[in-house]
Scaffold this motif. Structure first.
Motif, PDB file in Angstrom:
ATOM      1  N   GLY A 182       0.831  -1.194   0.000  1.00  0.00           N
ATOM      2  CA  GLY A 182       0.000   0.000   0.000  1.00  0.00           C
ATOM      3  C   GLY A 182       0.865   1.243   0.000  1.00  0.00           C
ATOM      4  O   GLY A 182       1.962   1.246   0.585  1.00  0.00           O
ATOM      5  N   ALA A 183       0.405   2.307  -0.676  1.00  0.00           N
ATOM      6  CA  ALA A 183       1.191   3.545  -0.737  1.00  0.00           C
ATOM      7  C   ALA A 183       0.304   4.699  -1.160  1.00  0.00           C
ATOM      8  O   ALA A 183      -0.701   4.519  -1.867  1.00  0.00           O
ATOM      9  CB  ALA A 183       2.360   3.405  -1.701  1.00  0.00           C
ATOM     10  N   GLU A 184       0.687   5.903  -0.725  1.00  0.00           N
ATOM     11  CA  GLU A 184       0.119   7.132  -1.257  1.00  0.00           C
ATOM     12  C   GLU A 184       0.863   7.471  -2.549  1.00  0.00           C
ATOM     13  O   GLU A 184       2.085   7.280  -2.641  1.00  0.00           O
ATOM     14  CB  GLU A 184       0.265   8.273  -0.255  1.00  0.00           C
ATOM     15  N   THR A 185       0.144   7.956  -3.547  1.00  0.00           N
ATOM     16  CA  THR A 185       0.771   8.258  -4.835  1.00  0.00           C
ATOM     17  C   THR A 185       0.559   9.728  -5.190  1.00  0.00           C
ATOM     18  O   THR A 185      -0.434  10.344  -4.792  1.00  0.00           O
ATOM     19  CB  THR A 185       0.182   7.388  -5.957  1.00  0.00           C
ATOM     20  N   ARG A 186       1.479  10.277  -5.933  1.00  0.00           N
ATOM     21  CA  ARG A 186       1.356  11.641  -6.445  1.00  0.00           C
ATOM     22  C   ARG A 186       2.216  11.760  -7.694  1.00  0.00           C
ATOM     23  O   ARG A 186       3.180  11.001  -7.884  1.00  0.00           O
ATOM     24  CB  ARG A 186       1.785  12.686  -5.407  1.00  0.00           C
ATOM     25  N   ASN A 187       1.872  12.687  -8.552  1.00  0.00           N
ATOM     26  CA  ASN A 187       2.685  12.922  -9.743  1.00  0.00           C
ATOM     27  C   ASN A 187       2.608  14.377 -10.142  1.00  0.00           C
ATOM     28  O   ASN A 187       1.663  15.098  -9.791  1.00  0.00           O
ATOM     29  CB  ASN A 187       2.284  11.995 -10.898  1.00  0.00           C
ATOM     30  N   SER A 188       3.609  14.797 -10.864  1.00  0.00           N
ATOM     31  CA  SER A 188       3.681  16.171 -11.362  1.00  0.00           C
ATOM     32  C   SER A 188       4.410  16.164 -12.685  1.00  0.00           C
ATOM     33  O   SER A 188       5.190  15.251 -12.987  1.00  0.00           O
ATOM     34  CB  SER A 188       4.389  17.086 -10.358  1.00  0.00           C
ATOM     35  N   GLY A 189       4.159  17.182 -13.497  1.00  0.00           N
ATOM     36  CA  GLY A 189       4.799  17.231 -14.805  1.00  0.00           C
ATOM     37  C   GLY A 189       4.813  18.637 -15.370  1.00  0.00           C
ATOM     38  O   GLY A 189       3.962  19.473 -15.038  1.00  0.00           O
ATOM     39  N   GLY A 192       9.703  19.777 -28.806  1.00  0.00           N
ATOM     40  CA  GLY A 192       8.925  19.477 -27.608  1.00  0.00           C
ATOM     41  C   GLY A 192       9.813  19.007 -26.475  1.00  0.00           C
ATOM     42  O   GLY A 192      10.914  18.500 -26.682  1.00  0.00           O
ATOM     43  N   ALA A 193       9.335  19.185 -25.253  1.00  0.00           N
ATOM     44  CA  ALA A 193      10.054  18.729 -24.071  1.00  0.00           C
ATOM     45  C   ALA A 193       9.050  18.259 -23.038  1.00  0.00           C
ATOM     46  O   ALA A 193       7.927  18.780 -22.957  1.00  0.00           O
ATOM     47  CB  ALA A 193      10.928  19.844 -23.499  1.00  0.00           C
ATOM     48  N   ARG A 194       9.463  17.263 -22.234  1.00  0.00           N
ATOM     49  CA  ARG A 194       8.581  16.704 -21.219  1.00  0.00           C
ATOM     50  C   ARG A 194       9.390  16.336 -19.983  1.00  0.00           C
ATOM     51  O   ARG A 194      10.472  15.760 -20.076  1.00  0.00           O
ATOM     52  CB  ARG A 194       7.882  15.458 -21.751  1.00  0.00           C
ATOM     53  N   ASN A 195       8.868  16.688 -18.811  1.00  0.00           N
ATOM     54  CA  ASN A 195       9.467  16.314 -17.538  1.00  0.00           C
ATOM     55  C   ASN A 195       8.355  15.801 -16.641  1.00  0.00           C
ATOM     56  O   ASN A 195       7.494  16.567 -16.208  1.00  0.00           O
ATOM     57  CB  ASN A 195      10.166  17.506 -16.885  1.00  0.00           C
ATOM     58  N   GLN A 196       8.368  14.489 -16.364  1.00  0.00           N
ATOM     59  CA  GLN A 196       7.308  13.855 -15.597  1.00  0.00           C
ATOM     60  C   GLN A 196       7.914  13.113 -14.414  1.00  0.00           C
ATOM     61  O   GLN A 196       8.910  12.397 -14.561  1.00  0.00           O
ATOM     62  CB  GLN A 196       6.524  12.871 -16.467  1.00  0.00           C
ATOM     63  N   SER A 197       7.302  13.293 -13.238  1.00  0.00           N
ATOM     64  CA  SER A 197       7.760  12.608 -12.033  1.00  0.00           C
ATOM     65  C   SER A 197       6.581  11.935 -11.358  1.00  0.00           C
ATOM     66  O   SER A 197       5.497  12.529 -11.236  1.00  0.00           O
ATOM     67  CB  SER A 197       8.410  13.599 -11.058  1.00  0.00           C
ATOM     68  N   ASN A 198       6.796  10.688 -10.929  1.00  0.00           N
ATOM     69  CA  ASN A 198       5.781   9.921 -10.200  1.00  0.00           C
ATOM     70  C   ASN A 198       6.384   9.444  -8.881  1.00  0.00           C
ATOM     71  O   ASN A 198       7.528   8.963  -8.851  1.00  0.00           O
ATOM     72  CB  ASN A 198       5.313   8.720 -11.023  1.00  0.00           C
ATOM     73  N   PHE A 199       5.594   9.541  -7.829  1.00  0.00           N
ATOM     74  CA  PHE A 199       6.086   9.199  -6.499  1.00  0.00           C
ATOM     75  C   PHE A 199       5.136   8.212  -5.820  1.00  0.00           C
ATOM     76  O   PHE A 199       3.919   8.317  -5.951  1.00  0.00           O
ATOM     77  CB  PHE A 199       6.200  10.454  -5.626  1.00  0.00           C
ATOM     78  N   GLN A 200       5.739   7.269  -5.096  1.00  0.00           N
ATOM     79  CA  GLN A 200       5.006   6.391  -4.188  1.00  0.00           C
ATOM     80  C   GLN A 200       5.607   6.602  -2.804  1.00  0.00           C
ATOM     81  O   GLN A 200       6.770   6.258  -2.560  1.00  0.00           O
ATOM     82  CB  GLN A 200       5.133   4.931  -4.607  1.00  0.00           C
ATOM     83  N   ASP A 201       4.828   7.221  -1.943  1.00  0.00           N
ATOM     84  CA  ASP A 201       5.326   7.600  -0.627  1.00  0.00           C
ATOM     85  C   ASP A 201       4.939   6.546   0.401  1.00  0.00           C
ATOM     86  O   ASP A 201       3.770   6.181   0.537  1.00  0.00           O
ATOM     87  CB  ASP A 201       4.757   8.958  -0.224  1.00  0.00           C
ATOM     88  N   GLY A 202       5.943   6.080   1.149  1.00  0.00           N
ATOM     89  CA  GLY A 202       5.684   5.105   2.195  1.00  0.00           C
ATOM     90  C   GLY A 202       5.154   3.791   1.675  1.00  0.00           C
ATOM     91  O   GLY A 202       4.195   3.233   2.221  1.00  0.00           O
TER      92      GLY A 202
END
Length: 863
Positions: free
Chosen positions: A330-337, A363-373
């Protein structure tokens, strides 16, 4: 054989029913397959009080460039009192046809926005007259934009001869959103929570931007759609039965995203922006056109933020000895781009018969995905065996360039045309993930054992040359043929603890096609063609020791036929039947041998030995108009062999911890039998309502000979959508939209349903030069909604719950600057259109994506 027999039965019933029940009317080239040639397609036209058997036909072209004026309005009036007795709309070839005209003296009026109205006198002296007016030339209008008033409202959904069109710019609920929000509203399409697009239940679609492939789509369609602001999209075209002119790829069909353009004279500047609690975007586009030359320069930036949710997953694996291991995560998820795209365009109409255009897009793309804990607990025999907590960060950055040049030459004969196009594309991508294990002893941290990482730089490069030629034969026939060569180079390097390596994959596709179109006087239209593609592949895989292993993949040739038959009958109804065969080549997402272990309990590895899959499509469509209502019903059947499907196996890692390993094989059969139903009604000039449903029965089999891994599933899948709009006075407008997708059948389980809804209000000001709006999405569910999924096999039982918090409020603003005048529709610029690869989000075998897993590094189309 059974599919061919079924198709023959449907075709026989189709032709027998028509000949037995419906009288034959007039026709002409390009007209038989379109409802636009039927009087009832034009609201407000009156039927003649006395009908005869005479027929009137002709072509409408631009006087300056000898090109067809597509969809010009035709009105037939009595000469004495100017009463409208019949009407039609030209097809995309500029052809129109009127039938059952009574004896008398008439005036035929031809009109289209941006042109001077043309009037031609027509005298019918015999009830059986067949009058061919030949070519009718229209002159361009020089009216300023402020002087032109367009009556009526363009429909949100339009049905054309070979495609369904969703006019996204007419939907104010799209403002401030992205491409994913737009495609969710298109009939026949569904978009899941991860942004993966399906057409009639299949993710094997080809997505184009302005009829061209783009490296913005290189990594994955799902990620690319999130980068495109909805404000930049003019319309979306869904082509379920492509002709031979299209590349053979995209077994379910083609989705063509049309962005907003400016074909108007003068200088203009458009500014669009939005800001909300989940994201925002800013775009600025300018253009200058004077005489026969035009320039455009523009760009946009989009940011996603505050996008969060949660996942919980329980999986039970069974060993060879029958022992069971339970893994709970189980985890909290978040993403930003942050995304950006900039384009410079130029076009030059050299003279009446020659034109050239070119464009460069960066074009350019910067994407980050996180799984916290991310908490992982492993139980054996109901006793806790291992537990750890970690933070996971997945980074996916890329940049791309597209360069195109297109030349078109027209001849004196209307619709005779030669075009040459070239394109160069390159996408550089860097995918990586880092697992930081928490609460470990300092001794392990000092040795670097608290961190697991993977770095996967890659590039996709593509060069294309394409030549197309078309010419009419007489007034009822057209032939088209051409050739194309695509050369792709793919490189993927992967670095991780314990294993490094690389993949070099070179692919060359040489293609030729021929297409023949016939339209009869009885309003039948036939388009038949064939395309042959020959593919050669040279691939090598480099191991950590530096050894180069050649990958033996034989060359192969593929012939893909297509046939489309349509019949227009009285009352504004069109019947269409179609068959086509398609191919789906694997893209890098499926080929990449990089080990993606961002979630160490769910690991994915690609397979560079994959072969293409093949699909037969059958379709029967009925479109009808009555009063202010449009209805379309389509029955379809799709059969796929050699399908690229995921195979999930249960194994253990070096620490004897259970993992689920996913790779891909050509072992699948996928059948779908379904129906699309859509309706749209203009209740008044202010109120428009619409909705529809997509229902199909899916049968999935992987044909794995090992009983431990053999899997099959079947069942019904349904989705529903509703929309409505109301235009108030003084520039105010209101629109609403709702969508629900039911339970999704997958190869080894099911995915639960989900729904979304939105409401938007907009106020135009300064004679529609500017607008301001407010949008709200999923505002009754502030805590988000959950989707339950399960996977079942003899060795794996997995249950997942995904929570997505997607309530959103946004403010939008747009403004246009510049004094502009109308120009003609201009020559339809030819362009490269590479639509020949299997892209994907998800594993395309109906499988659930592994929870908390990042995309396989370097995935996307090998370009």
């Amino acid at each position: 054989m059974k599919n061919i027999l079924l198709f023959s039965i449907i075709f026989s019933l189709f032709t027998t029913t028509i000949s037995a029940q419906f009288p034959m009317g007039g026709g002409g080239f390009g007209g038989g397959g379109s409802r636009k040639n039927d009087q009832s397609a034009i609201p407000g036209t009156a039927q003649a009080t006395a009908k005869g058997s005479a027929k009137i036909s002709g072509y409408v072209i631009d006087s300056s460039v000898s090109k067809a004026v597509e969809y010009a309005s035709i009105a037939l009036m009595t000469k004495a009192d100017k009463k409208i007795v019949d009407g039609a709309i030209c097809d995309d070839k500029g052809k129109f046809s009127l039938s059952r005209i009574a004896v008398g003296e008439y005036i035929l009026s031809v009109s289209f926005m941006g042109y001077q109205t043309k009037k031609v006198e027509v005298n019918i002296t015999n009830k059986n007259d067949e009058i061919d007016l030949g070519i009718i030339k229209m002159n361009q209008s020089t009216q300023t934009l402020a002087e032109v008033t367009v009556e009526g409202q363009r429909s949100l959904i339009e049905d054309k001869v070979d495609r369904m069109v969703y006019n996204a710019e007419k939907d104010i609920t799209n403002k401030g959103g992205d491409g994913t929000d737009v495609l969710r509203k298109v009939p026949s399409l569904t978009v899941d929570l991860d942004g993966n697009v399906s057409l009639r239940g299949s993710q094997n679609v080809k997505v184009l931007i302005n009829n061209k492939p783009s490296t913005i789509l290189a990594s994955s369609i799902a990620d690319a759609l999130k980068q495109i602001p909805a404000d930049m999209i003019k319309s979306v075209e869904v082509i379920t039965s492509p002709s031979a002119k299209y590349d053979a790829e995209g077994s379910a069909g083609i989705i063509n995203i049309i962005t907003k353009k400016n074909n108007l004279q003068g200088l203009s500047l458009n500014f669009d922006s939005s800001v909300g609690i989940r994201g925002g975007n800013l775009s600025l586009n300018g253009s200058y056109r004077m005489g026969n030359m035009g320039f455009s320069l523009g760009g946009f930036a989009r940011a996603n933020y505050n996008v969060n949710g949660r996942f919980d997953n329980t999986q039970i694996t069974t060993g060879i000895d029958g022992s069971k291991t339970t893994n709970i995560q189980g985890a909290e998820t978040r993403n930003s781009g942050l995304f950006g795209n900039y384009q410079l365009g130029w076009d030059w109409d050299i003279n009446k018969t020659n034109s050239i255009s070119a464009s460069v897009r960066l074009g350019a793309r910067n994407q980050s995905n996180f799984q916290d804990g991310l908490l992982t607990q492993i139980f054996r025999n109901n006793l806790l065996n291992n537990a750890n907590t970690r933070n996971v960060e997945s980074i996916d950055n890329s940049n791309n360039v597209d360069a195109n040049i297109d030349y078109t030459h027209t001849f004196k004969k209307p619709q005779q045309e030669l075009s040459v196009s070239g394109q160069f594309s390159r996408n550089n991508r860097n995918s990586e993930f880092t697992n930081n294990i928490l609460n470990l002893p300092d001794s392990l941290i000092a040795r670097g054992l608290n961190r697991i990482s993977n770095v996967n730089p890659s590039y996709n490069q593509e060069a294309t040359l394409q030549i197309d030629y078309q010419t009419p034969i007489g007034k009822t026939q057209m032939i088209e043929f051409g050739g194309k060569d695509i050369y792709r180079t793919v490189n993927s390097v992967f670095k991780q603890i314990g294993y490094n390596g690389a993949l070099d994959y070179n692919q060359n596709i040489t293609a030729s096609y021929f297409s023949y179109t016939l339209t009869t006087k009885s309003k039948y239209s036939l388009k038949v063609g064939g395309r042959y593609e020959y593919t050669t592949i040279d691939a090598n895989q480099t191991t950590e020791s530096g050894k180069v292993n050649g990958i033996s993949i034989p060359s192969y040739g593929t012939f893909v036929p297509s046939i489309n038959i349509s019949k227009s009958i009285k009352g504004g109804t069109t019947l269409k039947i179609a068959y086509n065969r398609r191919i789906q080549r694997p893209s890098l997402q499926f080929l990449n041998p990089n080990t993606n272990a961002s979630n160490p309990s769910n690991v994915t590895v690609g397979n560079p030995l994959l072969a293409p899959e093949f699909t037969n499509n059958y379709e029967f469509t009925v479109n009808t108009f009555f009063k202010n209502t449009f209805l379309t019903t389509a029955l379809f059947m799709r059969n796929t062999t050699g399908g690229i499907q995921s195979v999930r196996t249960s194994t253990v890692d070096a620490q004897n911890r259970p993992i689920i390993l996913t790779n891909y094989l050509n072992i699948g059969n996928e059948d779908a039998y379904g129906m699309n139903l859509f309706g749209n009604v203009n209740i008044s000039n202010k109120l428009q309502l619409g909705g529809g449903t997509d229902i199909y029965y899916a049968i999935l089999k992987n044909n794995n000979p090992n009983p431990l891994y053999n899997a099959s599933n079947e069942g019904f899948v349904a989705s529903f959508r509703l929309f409505g709009s109301y235009n108030f006075s003084k520039g105010w407008g209101l629109q609403t939209f709702a969508f629900y997708r039911g339970n999704q059948v997958q190869l080894q389980g099911n995915q639960g349903g989900f729904g979304i809804y939105s409401l938007g209000v907009k106020k135009d000001f300064m004679n529609k030069k500017g607008s301001i709006g407010l949008g709200a999405e999923n505002f009754f569910t502030p805590n988000g909604f959950t989707v339950k999924s399960n996977v079942d096999s003899p060795t794996i039982a997995q249950n997942s719950v995904t929570t997505l918090r997607n309530m959103n409020f946004k403010l939008t603003f747009s403004y246009k600057i510049g004094k502009i005048t109308f120009t003609d529709g201009k020559k339809k610029k030819k362009s490269v259109n590479n639509d020949d690869l299997k892209d994907g989000g998800g594993d395309n075998g109906g499988q659930q994506a592994a929870p908390a897993a990042a995309p396989a590094g370097g995935g996307g189309r090998p370009r």
